[in-house]
Motif scaffolding. Structure first.
Motif, PDB file in Angstrom:
ATOM      1  N   HIS A  46      -6.282   1.874  -2.988  1.00  0.00           N
ATOM      2  CA  HIS A  46      -5.717   0.598  -2.562  1.00  0.00           C
ATOM      3  C   HIS A  46      -6.345   0.171  -1.231  1.00  0.00           C
ATOM      4  O   HIS A  46      -6.745  -0.977  -1.064  1.00  0.00           O
ATOM      5  CB  HIS A  46      -4.192   0.734  -2.415  1.00  0.00           C
ATOM      6  CG  HIS A  46      -3.491  -0.564  -2.165  1.00  0.00           C
ATOM      7  ND1 HIS A  46      -2.798  -1.234  -3.143  1.00  0.00           N
ATOM      8  CD2 HIS A  46      -3.393  -1.319  -1.046  1.00  0.00           C
ATOM      9  CE1 HIS A  46      -2.301  -2.355  -2.618  1.00  0.00           C
ATOM     10  NE2 HIS A  46      -2.651  -2.424  -1.353  1.00  0.00           N
ATOM     11  N   ALA A  83       1.775   2.060  -3.439  1.00  0.00           N
ATOM     12  CA  ALA A  83       0.685   2.163  -4.405  1.00  0.00           C
ATOM     13  C   ALA A  83       0.528   3.597  -4.902  1.00  0.00           C
ATOM     14  O   ALA A  83       0.707   4.531  -4.140  1.00  0.00           O
ATOM     15  CB  ALA A  83      -0.615   1.685  -3.773  1.00  0.00           C
ATOM     16  N   ILE A 107       0.835  -1.205   0.000  1.00  0.00           N
ATOM     17  CA  ILE A 107       0.000   0.000   0.000  1.00  0.00           C
ATOM     18  C   ILE A 107       0.871   1.257   0.000  1.00  0.00           C
ATOM     19  O   ILE A 107       0.544   2.259  -0.649  1.00  0.00           O
ATOM     20  CB  ILE A 107      -1.019   0.003   1.164  1.00  0.00           C
ATOM     21  CG1 ILE A 107      -1.990   1.186   1.018  1.00  0.00           C
ATOM     22  CG2 ILE A 107      -0.352   0.028   2.525  1.00  0.00           C
ATOM     23  CD1 ILE A 107      -3.140   1.161   1.986  1.00  0.00           C
TER      24      ILE A 107
END
Ligand SMILES: [Zn+2]
Length: 462
Positions: A419, A413, A410
């Motif tokens: 996400h 991301a 994450i």
């Protein structure tokens, strides 16, 4: 005088006289006083408190029927706590007694519920019986709860483990994997995760002569129950809620445990009530007063996180979940999120992060050119494939080691919020757990509104 005798003893039998002894004594009073016994009723092994859920005291019901129908003039009990430890039941008894002039005899004395002084003494006795029951119940629950919060084992030894006791003090030293049964737990987890049918696994274990957790043959239910036990993943549960890490080693990883729960439990009718599957901060948020993890409760009808060990702190769940979510997203959306998470020693990681940032910038530039029509579609396709591969590689290198995959994924991301929205609750919990610990601080009396400053954030790193 028509007397009805009632005797009761609760399941733990720690309350002194047996029912037979109680009734024998009541009978002796009746003889002495010349009362006519119209009925004797009894309840064995049933608590009279309101904590004894779902058990009906049929003896007590029959007794009440005699009183309310006017077929008795006197209730004889050995002591008031035999009649009831519940205020509601007590009022339900006193009202018809006062109305019909039914007396209550306890401890060899006759009380008239219609008489103010006698009524007061009876109420006092009943209040003491209620208090005793509340105290006992609290004491037991506290002892169990505190062992659970400390991650200590209690109750039956779970399948897959054995307990080691100090030879001298005979105190529990630790709970550790059992050489014979632990491999069975791992095998079951592995085979079910690989897609084998629960039934087939049970059949095979039986064919090999391996006995089930409580002896006998394995069936579907036993295999499933064992596979989805949080104990296997080194997690401590209490009242069906996972409340934190246990002090014993895990037999299978938490990820495997979650996967098994997902696989084997129908979300529509889950048999395990695992709070950590549904609730973001159960067992993650801790009490700012005593340090125990928080569980989820309904506090005046509001779903809340409450200190697990005592009742030190409570905070409404919804605003707390939102607050922590926003902090996590904000923290991970910072361009240097990964760098901050990496320990300073991980020079390679920072390099990879710098490269990743560069590659992403270039990708966006080319993309803008393509959209504007200044780049031929075929060229863009080639450039895109090439850059995507490089970005993927850089992402892998940019993942600081020792951090959970869920967190590094994450943090790297492009759109952290998107996400996050795509994650399951257990995945979100993993991210939060790796990042921070919310400490729920006490607030003043009468504070209703959620105040962010009442939750202290303890960062793990960065
Ligand atoms: Zn506390």
């Amino acid at each position: 005088m028509r007397a009805v005798l009632y005797g009761r003893v609760s399941l733990d039998r720690s309350e002194g006289k047996s029912v037979d002894d109680q009734l024998a004594e009541c009978r002796a009073w009746a003889r002495r006083e010349g009362w006519r016994i119209v009925a004797e009723h009894r309840d064995d092994g049933i608590s009279a408190s309101r904590y004894a859920y779902g058990k009906t005291r049929s003896g007590w019901q029959s007794t009440m029927e005699l009183i309310t129908s006017g077929k008795a003039d006197l209730l004889v009990v050995w002591e008031i706590s035999r009649a009831t430890r519940d205020r509601a039941v007590w009022s339900a008894l006193l009202a018809p007694c006062a109305e019909r002039g039914v007396k209550i005899s306890t401890g060899g004395r006759v009380h008239d519920p219609g008489d103010p002084d006698d009524g007061f003494m009876l109420d006092l006795g009943a209040a003491l019986a209620v208090r005793e029951s509340v105290v006992t119940s609290k004491r037991i629950r506290r002892a169990v709860a505190s062992r659970a919060a400390e991650g200590l084992p209690h109750g039956k030894i779970p399948y897959g483990y054995r307990r080691v006791y100090d030879p001298e003090t005979r105190k529990l030293v630790r709970q550790e994997p059992d050489d014979t049964t632990a491999p069975i737990v791992r095998e079951i987890a592995r085979r079910l995760l690989a897609g084998e049918a629960t039934y087939a696994v049970a059949q095979d274990l039986n064919a090999r002569g391996i006995s089930a957790p409580r002896g006998g043959h394995w069936d579907l239910v036993q295999v499933k129950r064992l596979a989805i036990s949080p104990t296997n993943a080194g997690l401590r549960s209490h009242n069906g809620e996972v409340v934190g890490q246990a002090c014993w080693p895990a037999l299978i990883s938490e990820a495997d445990y979650r996967a098994l729960v997902d696989k084997l439990t129908d979300p529509a009718r889950r048999t395990v009530r695992d709070g950590s599957i549904k609730h973001l901060l159960v067992g993650i948020a801790i009490c700012g007063v005593c340090g125990a993890p928080c569980r989820r409760v309904k506090n005046r009808n509001t779903p809340s996180y409450m200190c697990f060990k005592g009742f030190c702190v409570a905070r409404a769940q919804a605003p707390m979940d939102t607050y922590i979510t926003e902090i996590v997203i904000a923290r991970l959306s910072r361009p240097d999120a990964l760098e901050l998470l990496a320990s300073p020693a991980e020079g390679e990681v920072s390099e990879a992060v710098a490269r990743l940032t560069q590659l992403r910038t270039r990708y966006r530039e080319f993309e803008a050119e393509a959209i504007a029509g200044r780049l031929a579609a075929a060229s863009w396709a080639r450039i895109e494939a090439n850059l995507t591969a490089q970005i993927k590689a850089a992402e892998r290198q940019a993942r600081p080691r020792g951090l959970p995959r869920a967190l590094t994924d994450i943090a790297g991301a492009p759109d952290v919020r998107a996400h996050w929205d795509g994650l399951t609750v257990p995945q979100r919990r993993e991210v939060i757990r790796a990042l921070l610990t919310p400490r729920v601080m006490p607030t003043g009396k009468g504070t209703q509104r959620f105040r962010p400053e009442s939750v202290e954030i303890v960062w793990r790193q960065g």
